[in-house]
Design a protein around this motif. Structure first.
Motif, PDB file in Angstrom:
ATOM      1  N   THR A  99       0.893  -1.194   0.199  1.00  0.00           N
ATOM      2  CA  THR A  99      -0.027  -0.045   0.100  1.00  0.00           C
ATOM      3  C   THR A  99       0.931   0.994   0.153  1.00  0.00           C
ATOM      4  O   THR A  99       2.055   1.280   0.233  1.00  0.00           O
ATOM      5  CB  THR A  99      -1.031  -0.022   1.272  1.00  0.00           C
ATOM      6  OG1 THR A  99      -0.260   0.122   2.303  1.00  0.00           O
ATOM      7  CG2 THR A  99      -1.579  -1.251   1.269  1.00  0.00           C
ATOM      8  N   SER A 100       0.134   2.413  -0.246  1.00  0.00           N
ATOM      9  CA  SER A 100       1.062   3.828  -0.113  1.00  0.00           C
ATOM     10  C   SER A 100       1.598   4.015   1.386  1.00  0.00           C
ATOM     11  O   SER A 100       2.510   4.658   1.376  1.00  0.00           O
ATOM     12  CB  SER A 100       0.038   4.672  -0.285  1.00  0.00           C
ATOM     13  OG  SER A 100      -1.222   4.816   0.324  1.00  0.00           O
ATOM     14  N   GLY A 101       0.973   3.309   2.159  1.00  0.00           N
ATOM     15  CA  GLY A 101       1.779   3.337   3.672  1.00  0.00           C
ATOM     16  C   GLY A 101       2.830   2.325   3.749  1.00  0.00           C
ATOM     17  O   GLY A 101       3.209   2.358   4.897  1.00  0.00           O
ATOM     18  N   GLY A 102       2.808   1.543   3.003  1.00  0.00           N
ATOM     19  CA  GLY A 102       3.986   0.516   3.081  1.00  0.00           C
ATOM     20  C   GLY A 102       3.532  -1.008   3.947  1.00  0.00           C
ATOM     21  O   GLY A 102       4.530  -1.676   3.950  1.00  0.00           O
ATOM     22  N   SER A 103       2.301  -1.293   3.884  1.00  0.00           N
ATOM     23  CA  SER A 103       1.943  -2.323   4.406  1.00  0.00           C
ATOM     24  C   SER A 103       2.000  -3.354   3.075  1.00  0.00           C
ATOM     25  O   SER A 103       1.541  -3.216   2.033  1.00  0.00           O
ATOM     26  CB  SER A 103       0.334  -2.306   4.941  1.00  0.00           C
ATOM     27  OG  SER A 103       0.158  -1.454   5.789  1.00  0.00           O
ATOM     28  N   THR A 104       2.575  -4.672   3.461  1.00  0.00           N
ATOM     29  CA  THR A 104       2.642  -5.483   2.581  1.00  0.00           C
ATOM     30  C   THR A 104       1.971  -6.854   2.893  1.00  0.00           C
ATOM     31  O   THR A 104       1.549  -7.165   3.690  1.00  0.00           O
ATOM     32  CB  THR A 104       4.385  -5.829   2.207  1.00  0.00           C
ATOM     33  OG1 THR A 104       4.537  -6.411   3.541  1.00  0.00           O
ATOM     34  CG2 THR A 104       4.950  -4.676   2.113  1.00  0.00           C
ATOM     35  N   ASN A 105       1.724  -7.402   1.521  1.00  0.00           N
ATOM     36  CA  ASN A 105       0.903  -8.902   1.677  1.00  0.00           C
ATOM     37  C   ASN A 105       1.702  -9.778   0.489  1.00  0.00           C
ATOM     38  O   ASN A 105       2.287  -9.217  -0.480  1.00  0.00           O
ATOM     39  CB  ASN A 105      -0.426  -8.709   1.399  1.00  0.00           C
ATOM     40  CG  ASN A 105      -1.205  -9.951   1.530  1.00  0.00           C
ATOM     41  OD1 ASN A 105      -1.229 -10.852   2.604  1.00  0.00           O
ATOM     42  ND2 ASN A 105      -1.891 -10.142   0.774  1.00  0.00           N
ATOM     43  N   TYR A 106       1.991 -11.073   1.069  1.00  0.00           N
ATOM     44  CA  TYR A 106       2.485 -11.842   0.200  1.00  0.00           C
ATOM     45  C   TYR A 106       1.729 -13.137  -0.074  1.00  0.00           C
ATOM     46  O   TYR A 106       1.179 -13.904   1.055  1.00  0.00           O
ATOM     47  CB  TYR A 106       3.999 -12.403   0.652  1.00  0.00           C
ATOM     48  CG  TYR A 106       5.102 -11.350   0.690  1.00  0.00           C
ATOM     49  CD1 TYR A 106       5.199 -10.353   1.623  1.00  0.00           C
ATOM     50  CD2 TYR A 106       5.684 -11.036  -0.348  1.00  0.00           C
ATOM     51  CE1 TYR A 106       6.014  -9.418   2.046  1.00  0.00           C
ATOM     52  CE2 TYR A 106       6.719  -9.723  -0.437  1.00  0.00           C
ATOM     53  CZ  TYR A 106       7.002  -9.055   0.822  1.00  0.00           C
ATOM     54  OH  TYR A 106       7.727  -8.033   0.730  1.00  0.00           O
ATOM     55  N   ALA A 107       1.959 -13.953  -1.019  1.00  0.00           N
ATOM     56  CA  ALA A 107       1.385 -15.305  -1.132  1.00  0.00           C
ATOM     57  C   ALA A 107       2.229 -16.122  -0.485  1.00  0.00           C
ATOM     58  O   ALA A 107       3.688 -15.894  -0.309  1.00  0.00           O
ATOM     59  CB  ALA A 107       1.308 -15.688  -2.737  1.00  0.00           C
ATOM     60  N   ASP A 108       1.581 -17.202   0.170  1.00  0.00           N
ATOM     61  CA  ASP A 108       2.456 -18.144   1.102  1.00  0.00           C
ATOM     62  C   ASP A 108       3.613 -18.558   0.137  1.00  0.00           C
ATOM     63  O   ASP A 108       4.631 -18.816   0.791  1.00  0.00           O
ATOM     64  CB  ASP A 108       1.643 -19.210   1.367  1.00  0.00           C
ATOM     65  CG  ASP A 108       0.550 -18.608   2.415  1.00  0.00           C
ATOM     66  OD1 ASP A 108      -0.514 -19.477   2.658  1.00  0.00           O
ATOM     67  OD2 ASP A 108       0.736 -17.735   3.124  1.00  0.00           O
ATOM     68  N   SER A 109       3.534 -18.722  -1.232  1.00  0.00           N
ATOM     69  CA  SER A 109       4.703 -19.490  -1.816  1.00  0.00           C
ATOM     70  C   SER A 109       5.778 -18.871  -2.030  1.00  0.00           C
ATOM     71  O   SER A 109       6.884 -19.214  -2.412  1.00  0.00           O
ATOM     72  CB  SER A 109       3.811 -19.950  -3.291  1.00  0.00           C
ATOM     73  OG  SER A 109       3.532 -18.860  -3.926  1.00  0.00           O
ATOM     74  N   VAL A 110       5.640 -17.455  -1.736  1.00  0.00           N
ATOM     75  CA  VAL A 110       6.614 -16.487  -1.949  1.00  0.00           C
ATOM     76  C   VAL A 110       7.447 -15.905  -0.554  1.00  0.00           C
ATOM     77  O   VAL A 110       8.501 -15.193  -0.697  1.00  0.00           O
ATOM     78  CB  VAL A 110       6.618 -15.524  -3.108  1.00  0.00           C
ATOM     79  CG1 VAL A 110       6.239 -15.981  -4.429  1.00  0.00           C
ATOM     80  CG2 VAL A 110       5.655 -14.546  -2.416  1.00  0.00           C
ATOM     81  N   LYS A 111       6.836 -16.254   0.398  1.00  0.00           N
ATOM     82  CA  LYS A 111       7.409 -15.558   1.540  1.00  0.00           C
ATOM     83  C   LYS A 111       8.732 -15.990   2.176  1.00  0.00           C
ATOM     84  O   LYS A 111       8.989 -17.144   1.876  1.00  0.00           O
ATOM     85  CB  LYS A 111       6.179 -15.795   2.657  1.00  0.00           C
ATOM     86  CG  LYS A 111       4.957 -15.184   2.872  1.00  0.00           C
ATOM     87  CD  LYS A 111       3.958 -15.790   3.847  1.00  0.00           C
ATOM     88  CE  LYS A 111       2.896 -14.866   3.758  1.00  0.00           C
ATOM     89  NZ  LYS A 111       1.736 -15.178   4.933  1.00  0.00           N
TER      90      LYS A 111
END
Length: 121
Positions: free
Chosen positions: A52-64
């Motif tokens: 997000t613009s605020g820097g919150s990230t989210n990842y697929a389990d396969s790439v964490k």
């Protein structure tokens, strides 16, 4: 209208690294979220990582633990650092941007043209 220009795909051996870049232009009120998706042959497009613009990230389990998404808000550019690549990471990677109107309520989705990543075993 937001334009997205991707770069950085290519051929790499398993265990190697690549960095994808996506430069956005044309947003008037700020892009809320940028993300990378990938699509392997015969499979649906799937989210890899978002920020997000605020820097919150989210990842697929396969790439964490292997991929890192980052964003330079001043340049409106998002990066995907991919490490410890596996053959199953082979796909076309698409940049996605969720733009907003002046109210922040109405959202618009834009896609890049895609960049191919091939990981050889």
């Amino acid at each position: 209208q937001v334009q997205l220009v991707e770069s950085g795909g290519g051929l790499v051996q398993a265990g190697g690294s690549l960095r994808l870049s996506c430069a956005a232009s044309g947003s008037r009120f700020g892009i809320k979220r940028m993300a990378w998706y990938h699509q392997a042959p015969g499979k649906p497009r799937e989210l890899v990582a978002s920020i997000t613009s605020g820097g919150s990230t989210n990842y697929a389990d396969s790439v964490k633990g292997r991929f890192t998404i980052s964003r330079d808000n001043a340049k409106n550019t998002v990066y995907l650092q991919m490490s410890s690549l596996k053959p199953e990471d082979t796909a076309v990677y698409y940049c996605h941007a969720r733009d907003r109107d002046i109210s922040g309520v109405v959202e618009y989705d834009y896609w890049g043209q895609g960049t191919r990543v091939t990981v050889s075993s």
